[in-house]
Scaffold this active site. Structure first.
Site, short mmCIF file in Angstrom:
data_model
loop_
_atom_site.label_atom_id
_atom_site.label_comp_id
_atom_site.label_asym_id
_atom_site.label_seq_id
_atom_site.Cartn_x
_atom_site.Cartn_y
_atom_site.Cartn_z
N SER A 140 28.65 -21.13 28.25
CA SER A 140 27.68 -22.23 28.34
C SER A 140 27.50 -22.72 29.78
O SER A 140 28.43 -22.68 30.59
CB SER A 140 28.13 -23.41 27.46
OG SER A 140 28.13 -23.06 26.10
N SER A 172 36.68 -24.40 27.39
CA SER A 172 37.94 -24.83 26.80
C SER A 172 39.13 -24.21 27.53
O SER A 172 39.17 -23.01 27.78
CB SER A 172 38.01 -24.43 25.32
OG SER A 172 36.96 -25.02 24.59
N GLU A 255 34.94 -13.72 17.10
CA GLU A 255 35.34 -15.13 17.03
C GLU A 255 35.32 -15.64 15.60
O GLU A 255 36.09 -16.53 15.23
CB GLU A 255 34.40 -15.97 17.90
CG GLU A 255 34.76 -17.44 17.94
CD GLU A 255 33.84 -18.24 18.86
OE1 GLU A 255 34.23 -19.35 19.25
OE2 GLU A 255 32.75 -17.75 19.19
N ASN A 377 23.93 -26.12 16.49
CA ASN A 377 23.18 -25.89 15.25
C ASN A 377 21.80 -25.32 15.53
O ASN A 377 21.32 -24.41 14.84
CB ASN A 377 23.04 -27.20 14.47
CG ASN A 377 24.27 -27.52 13.64
OD1 ASN A 377 25.25 -26.78 13.64
ND2 ASN A 377 24.21 -28.63 12.92
N GLU A 378 21.13 -25.88 16.53
CA GLU A 378 19.76 -25.47 16.81
C GLU A 378 19.70 -24.00 17.22
O GLU A 378 18.82 -23.25 16.76
CB GLU A 378 19.17 -26.35 17.92
CG GLU A 378 18.94 -27.81 17.52
CD GLU A 378 20.22 -28.64 17.52
OE1 GLU A 378 20.18 -29.78 17.03
OE2 GLU A 378 21.27 -28.14 17.99
#
Length: 396
Positions: A140, A172, A255, A377-378
Site C-alpha cells: 500500500s 505491518s 495469504e 472493501n471497495e
C-alpha cells in the site's frame, strides 16, 4: 489451488494421530517460560511480549512446527492441506500466542517456493523456516491505498543493484523486519498492472526510514516506510522484471490459505467471550442483542464453509475467492467489535482510572481497520465485479 481430498479410513487415522501429536506437543510446551504467552499478540496487540513471542516462534521452528506444508528438502514436513488445517486449528484452540513470523512463513516463503529461483530459495527459505529473518510487506501507498496497480514507488537498475525510491504505508511490523518484499514500478512510463516488479529489499540500510503510525488503540504496529535510493541486488526480483502484478496476486492467494481456519477458531472464542459478557451484564436478555449474537454465529459457519469449499476445489477462481474471503471475515470481525460495544452499553464509553482501554474497547477500535488493511472493501468488490463477473470497469 490445492484440493482437500476426501479421507479414507487410513488417512483419517493418520490425521487423528497428527492432531493428537500437535495437541500433546502444545500442552507440554506452552508451559514454563512460555505459559504467560497464552492468548497474547495478534492484530492490534502485536506489541504484547514481542521478544518472548519471537523466542516461542524459534522454539516451534526447532521442533519442526513451522512451514509444515513445505517440501522436506526446504525444511518442511510435506504436510497435507488437511494436516495444515489441523495444526492451525489446534494451535488456536490451545490459545497459543500469535506468531511474529507469519508474514515470512505465510506470504513470502510460499511465494519464493512458487516463483523464486533456486538461488533465492537457498538464500531466503532457511531464514523463514528458522525464524532468523523477519519480513514485512511493501504494497500500500498513500496515493494508492489498497489499489496495488496504482503504486508509484519506483526502482531502476544502477549497475548490479536496484535503486528504490518512494513510500509505502500501513506496513505491518516494518519496525522489526529484516526484509521487505516491495512492489515497485520498474518500467518508466508504465501504468496500472504493467511494469511492476516484486523486489526483496533489506530493511537495515541508510536508504530506508521507518516511521510508526500511532493507531486509535494507542499502539503502533503499522508504519510508514520511506525509500530514498534504497539498494538491493539486481537478482533479488521474484519472477522476471515487469511480472510483479502476477507474483503479488500469488502472494495474496497464499495469504488467504489454510491459516484462515485457525483465525476462525480465534474469532469463535472472541464471540464466545462476547456472549459470556452479555450474560453477565444482562444484555443477552435484549432480543436485539440475542439476535445479533445468533447472526454472528451463523456468519462464522458461512466463513468456514466458504474456506473449506475454496480449498477443496481447484476450479474456483483464486483472485475472486480471495476477495470474497476478505470481505467475509473483515466485515464479520468489525461487526463483532460493534456488538461488543453494544453489549457494554454506556460503560463502553469509559476508560479505566489509568485511561487504558479494556479488551472490548481495543477490539472495537482496531476492527474498524479490518475492512481497510489487506485490501479495502471497495477494492475487493471491484476485483469481484470487474475480473470475476466481467462488469464494466469503474470510472477512474
Amino acid at each position: 489451488m490445492v484440493a482437500i481430498q476426501t479421507s479414507d479410513s487410513s488417512t483419517a487415522a493418520q490425521d487423528a494421530a497428527f492432531s493428537a501429536e500437535v495437541r500433546e506437543w502444545l500442552e507440554q510446551n506452552l508451559n514454563g517460560e512460555f505459559r504467560a504467552l497464552r492468548g497474547l499478540g495478534g492484530p492490534g496487540r502485536e506489541h504484547e511480549a514481542f521478544d518472548e513471542r519471537l523466542a516461542w516462534d524459534r522454539h516451534l521452528a526447532a521442533a519442526g512446527w513451522t512451514c509444515l506444508g513445505w517440501p522436506a528438502e526446504y525444511g518442511g514436513r510435506d504436510a497435507t492441506v488437511r494436516q495444515q488445517v489441523i495444526f492451525h486449528e489446534e494451535y488456536a484452540k490451545a490459545n497459543a500466542p500469535a506468531r511474529v513470523s507469519h508474514v515470512g512463513e505465510e506470504l513470502l516463503g510460499p511465494t519464493v517456493l512458487a516463483f523464486g529461483t533456486q538461488a533465492q530459495k537457498d538464500r531466503f527459505l532457511p531464514g523463514v523456516r528458522n525464524v532468523t529473518e523477519l519480513w514485512c510487506q511493501g504494497y500500500s501507498e498513500p496515493g494508492a491505498g489498497s489499489d496495488l496497480a496504482a503504486v508509484s514507488t519506483s526502482a531502476h537498475l544502477d549497475g548490479d543493484e536496484w535503486s528504490v525510491n518512494g513510500q509505502k504505508i500501513w506496513t505491518s511490523l516494518a519496525h522489526v523486519a529484516d526484509w521487505c518484499f516491495v512492489i515497485a514500478r520498474t518500467e518508466k512510463g508504465s501504468a496500472r498492472h504493467k511494469g511492476l516488479s516484486y523486489l526483496l529489499v533489506p530493511m537495515n540500510q541508510p536508504g530506508i526510514e521507518v516511521r510508526p503510525i500511532i493507531q486509535l488503540t494507542g499502539t503502533s504496529e503499522f508504519n510508514e516506510v520511506f525509500f530514498d535510493n534504497a539498494r538491493t541486488a539486481a537478482d533479488l526480483v521474484i519472477g522476471e522484471p515487469g511480472a510483479g502484478w502476477r507474483i503479488a496476486m500469488g502472494t495474496l492467494a497464499f495469504e488467504r490459505g489454510v491459516s484462515t481456519l485457525g483465525q476462525q477458531i480465534r474469532f469463535a472464542q472472541e464471540l464466545a467471550d462476547v456472549e459470556a459478557l452479555a450474560r453477565r451484564t444482562g444484555a443477552a436478555e435484549d432480543p436485539l442483542i440475542a439476535d445479533r449474537i445468533d447472526r454472528a454465529w451463523v456468519g462464522l459457519r458461512v466463513m468456514r464453509a466458504h474456506a473449506i469449499r475454496t480449498m477443496a476445489s481447484a476450479e474456483v477462481d483464486d483472485s475472486g475467492q480471495a476477495s470474497v474471503s476478505k470481505l467475509l471475515w473483515a466485515n464479520w470481525h468489525r461487526g463483532l467489535g460493534e456488538l461488543a460495544m453494544a453489549v457494554l452499553g454506556p460503560q463502553g464509553l469509559l476508560a479505566d482510572d489509568n485511561d487504558d482501554l479494556n479488551e472490548w474497547q481495543r477490539m472495537y477500535l482496531f476492527t474498524r481497520a479490518d475492512t481497510i488493511y489487506g485490501g479495502s472493501n471497495e477494492v475487493q468488490r471491484n476485483i469481484i465485479s470487474e475480473r470475476v463477473l466481467g462488469l464494466p470497469r469503474e470510472a477512474r
